[in-house]
Structures are given as C-alpha cells and as structure tokens.
Design an enzyme around this catalytic site. Sequence first.
Site, PDB file in Angstrom:
ATOM      1  N   ASN A   9       0.860  -1.185   0.000  1.00 20.83           N
ATOM      2  CA  ASN A   9       0.000   0.000   0.000  1.00 20.83           C
ATOM      3  C   ASN A   9       0.897   1.236   0.000  1.00 20.83           C
ATOM      4  O   ASN A   9       1.500   1.565   1.020  1.00 20.83           O
ATOM      5  CB  ASN A   9      -0.880  -0.054   1.261  1.00 20.83           C
ATOM      6  CG  ASN A   9      -1.719   1.204   1.439  1.00 20.83           C
ATOM      7  OD1 ASN A   9      -1.808   2.044   0.544  1.00 20.83           O
ATOM      8  ND2 ASN A   9      -2.332   1.337   2.614  1.00 20.83           N
ATOM      9  N   TRP A  10       0.974   1.892  -1.146  1.00 17.90           N
ATOM     10  CA  TRP A  10       1.895   3.032  -1.261  1.00 17.90           C
ATOM     11  C   TRP A  10       1.350   4.291  -0.589  1.00 17.90           C
ATOM     12  O   TRP A  10       2.074   5.267  -0.429  1.00 17.90           O
ATOM     13  CB  TRP A  10       2.189   3.328  -2.738  1.00 17.90           C
ATOM     14  CG  TRP A  10       2.941   2.257  -3.469  1.00 17.90           C
ATOM     15  CD1 TRP A  10       3.168   0.967  -3.051  1.00 17.90           C
ATOM     16  CD2 TRP A  10       3.572   2.372  -4.750  1.00 17.90           C
ATOM     17  NE1 TRP A  10       3.888   0.284  -4.000  1.00 17.90           N
ATOM     18  CE2 TRP A  10       4.148   1.126  -5.054  1.00 17.90           C
ATOM     19  CE3 TRP A  10       3.696   3.414  -5.681  1.00 17.90           C
ATOM     20  CZ2 TRP A  10       4.849   0.883  -6.247  1.00 17.90           C
ATOM     21  CZ3 TRP A  10       4.379   3.184  -6.868  1.00 17.90           C
ATOM     22  CH2 TRP A  10       4.960   1.927  -7.142  1.00 17.90           C
ATOM     23  N   LYS A  11       0.074   4.281  -0.257  1.00 14.94           N
ATOM     24  CA  LYS A  11      -0.576   5.463   0.348  1.00 14.94           C
ATOM     25  C   LYS A  11      -0.344   6.696  -0.545  1.00 14.94           C
ATOM     26  O   LYS A  11      -0.198   6.553  -1.756  1.00 14.94           O
ATOM     27  CB  LYS A  11      -0.099   5.665   1.790  1.00 14.94           C
ATOM     28  CG  LYS A  11      -0.219   4.380   2.610  1.00 14.94           C
ATOM     29  CD  LYS A  11      -0.091   4.581   4.087  1.00 14.94           C
ATOM     30  CE  LYS A  11      -0.200   3.233   4.787  1.00 14.94           C
ATOM     31  NZ  LYS A  11      -0.204   3.332   6.242  1.00 14.94           N
ATOM     32  N   HIS A  95      -9.579   0.701   5.426  1.00 14.72           N
ATOM     33  CA  HIS A  95      -8.279   1.014   6.050  1.00 14.72           C
ATOM     34  C   HIS A  95      -8.524   2.006   7.190  1.00 14.72           C
ATOM     35  O   HIS A  95      -9.360   2.906   7.074  1.00 14.72           O
ATOM     36  CB  HIS A  95      -7.321   1.601   5.010  1.00 14.72           C
ATOM     37  CG  HIS A  95      -5.910   1.666   5.525  1.00 14.72           C
ATOM     38  ND1 HIS A  95      -5.504   2.612   6.430  1.00 14.72           N
ATOM     39  CD2 HIS A  95      -4.842   0.876   5.294  1.00 14.72           C
ATOM     40  CE1 HIS A  95      -4.227   2.411   6.727  1.00 14.72           C
ATOM     41  NE2 HIS A  95      -3.806   1.356   6.058  1.00 14.72           N
ATOM     42  N   GLU A  97      -6.966   4.499   8.151  1.00 16.41           N
ATOM     43  CA  GLU A  97      -6.801   5.907   7.785  1.00 16.41           C
ATOM     44  C   GLU A  97      -8.075   6.445   7.128  1.00 16.41           C
ATOM     45  O   GLU A  97      -8.441   7.599   7.307  1.00 16.41           O
ATOM     46  CB  GLU A  97      -5.573   6.067   6.876  1.00 16.41           C
ATOM     47  CG  GLU A  97      -4.280   5.903   7.666  1.00 16.41           C
ATOM     48  CD  GLU A  97      -3.102   5.366   6.879  1.00 16.41           C
ATOM     49  OE1 GLU A  97      -3.122   5.409   5.636  1.00 16.41           O
ATOM     50  OE2 GLU A  97      -2.147   4.890   7.525  1.00 16.41           O
ATOM     51  N   GLU A 166      -5.104  -5.143  10.840  1.00 16.07           N
ATOM     52  CA  GLU A 166      -4.103  -4.090  11.018  1.00 16.07           C
ATOM     53  C   GLU A 166      -4.350  -3.338  12.325  1.00 16.07           C
ATOM     54  O   GLU A 166      -5.161  -2.398  12.355  1.00 16.07           O
ATOM     55  CB  GLU A 166      -4.183  -3.097   9.860  1.00 16.07           C
ATOM     56  CG  GLU A 166      -3.901  -3.695   8.502  1.00 16.07           C
ATOM     57  CD  GLU A 166      -3.435  -2.631   7.521  1.00 16.07           C
ATOM     58  OE1 GLU A 166      -2.313  -2.748   7.030  1.00 16.07           O
ATOM     59  OE2 GLU A 166      -4.175  -1.668   7.282  1.00 16.07           O
ATOM     60  N   GLY A 172       2.524   2.225  10.738  1.00 19.71           N
ATOM     61  CA  GLY A 172       3.456   3.335  10.558  1.00 19.71           C
ATOM     62  C   GLY A 172       4.212   3.722  11.818  1.00 19.71           C
ATOM     63  O   GLY A 172       4.849   4.767  11.875  1.00 19.71           O
ATOM     64  N   SER A 212       3.509  -2.099  10.345  1.00 15.57           N
ATOM     65  CA  SER A 212       4.969  -2.151  10.497  1.00 15.57           C
ATOM     66  C   SER A 212       5.549  -3.520  10.168  1.00 15.57           C
ATOM     67  O   SER A 212       6.524  -3.958  10.787  1.00 15.57           O
ATOM     68  CB  SER A 212       5.391  -1.698  11.897  1.00 15.57           C
ATOM     69  OG  SER A 212       4.995  -0.362  12.106  1.00 15.57           O
TER      70      SER A 212
HETATM   71  P1  PGA Z   1       2.868   0.228   7.599  1.00 12.33           P
HETATM   72  O1  PGA Z   1       1.389   0.451   6.958  1.00 12.33           O
HETATM   73  O2  PGA Z   1       3.407  -1.047   7.051  1.00 12.33           O
HETATM   74  O3  PGA Z   1       3.653   1.436   7.152  1.00 12.33           O
HETATM   75  O4  PGA Z   1       2.687   0.180   9.070  1.00 12.33           O
HETATM   76  C1  PGA Z   1       0.536  -0.628   6.776  1.00 12.33           C
HETATM   77  C2  PGA Z   1      -0.788  -0.153   6.256  1.00 12.33           C
HETATM   78  O5  PGA Z   1      -1.243   0.933   6.655  1.00 12.33           O
HETATM   79  O6  PGA Z   1      -1.431  -0.830   5.446  1.00 12.33           O
END
Ligand code: PGA
Length: 250
Positions: A9-11, A95, A97, A166, A172, A212
């Site tokens: 997931n490049w966000k 997600h 976010e 997650e 992150g 992470s």
């Molecule tokens: P991360 O993000 O690996 O940077 O913790 C994972 C995600 O949000 O899908």
Amino acid sequence: MRNKIVAGNWKMNLDADEAESLYRDLLNKSLGQSDGKMTLIFPPNIYLKDFIEKNNGSFEIGAQNVNAQKNGAYTGEVSASQLKSIGCSWVLVGHSERRTLFNEDDKVLLDKINSALEYGLNVIYCCGESLNERKELRHKSKIQSQLAILKAFSLEQIKSISIAYEPIWAIGTGKTASPDQAAEMHDFIREELKILFGSEASDQTSILYGGSCSPSNAEVLFKCHNIDGGLIGGAALNADSFRSIIEFLK
Ligand code: PGA
C-alpha cells in the site's frame, strides 16, 4: 486452498518520477506470481492506468479507495466501474486511515464493498483496534463488530474478499504486533468468519497482517498458522525490502 498474498500500500507517497522508478524496480525483480501466491500493489490512483498498461504479470494492481456510487456529481471521487474499465482488479476498503481521517462508517464501507463486487473487483477489507481498545481488552469485540458488516454478503461474494488485520497502534509506528498477538487475532478472525460463513468459506479466506511489517519480522509472522501474508505500507516503498518480505511467504 486459500491464496497467500503480499500487498504493498503506497498510500499518498512518491511523485511521478519516484513512483515510476519504484515500479520499474519491482518489474525487474520478477516478483512472479506462482500457484496460490500473489503479489499486489496499491499505488496512488494517478499512476494506475500507466502501471496496468506496463505490467508484465508480476503482480496485480489495485486502488487504495473506491467510491460507492456508479457515477455522477461526486467531485474528486473514483468509482468501481471506472477502476474496472482501466484493468484494475483489487481495492482496499476499511483502512483505518479512511475510517478515522475520512470518517468512513460501516454503512459507507458496506456500500463500497457492494459496488466493488458488482464490478468484479476483489476487496481487501481492513480491520483493527486502537491502542486504547486493546488496553481495555476490547480488541476482539472491535474486530467482531467490524467483521459483522460482512454478513450482508453471500458465500459466492465472500470468495472475492480478503481480510487484513491491522492494529492501528502498529501502522506506521515501527511497533509490530508480536507473533503471539497477531496469531491470536488471526485465529479469532478465522473463527468469526466461520460463524458468519461456515468452515469452508472461512478456510478459503486469506487473512493478511498489516502494521509495520518489514523484512525483519515478516518471516516469523508469516509462519503463524492463520497469517496468509501481509499488507505492507512503509516497507513496500523500497523494491528490495518488498521483495524480501515476499520471499518469506511460503
Ligand atoms: P505500515 O502500513 O506497514 O507502514 O505500518 C501498513 C498499512 O497501513 O497498510
């Protein structure tokens, strides 16, 4: 049996040159899909069409978001039919976010999944608890309620849905769930899917770990019985680390 999946997931990262360079690196690393083992990438929408056209079959390409409506006056949004029309095959829904920063609630997420499935897209549905919810021992009930929206779907539809567990406190932050914590939650999710859809559908559903996940912890996480791969954020922005993670998928 169920697919093993590593998804990047490049966000909202990488400008056009950086994205092109990472994409070229990934193409050169022959991340080849093999029996039951899949690699997915979720770049920002503006790169999707170009990447899909240049894809050499090393991976499948998905979108990080989708609007639930088919078309119309929804400024800035992209629909499942539009994603499908450029050859996109996957979408992320739920997600943390999106849930927290964009206030996406169960109703919105349900509509998004419905629309994605209607247009033949596969879905990775994300769930996860906050640190407070874990401290207050509400982590399982949180996941249970997030999974409950899936009961709207049929056994046929659930085949197109994978789950990503997650924990929000791990995303992150560099704080990965320990293998015991992750395994406990993945076992729980598998049981919940069994209650919702029966053993066969539950056994067929891929459950990915995200938060992470990196080359230093992927091996031990991927060895857990009910962990079928990972949804990778930061570590997916480097072709070498992404590839190392994929190599731990057995
Ligand atoms: P991360 O993000 O690996 O940077 O913790 C994972 C995600 O949000 O899908």
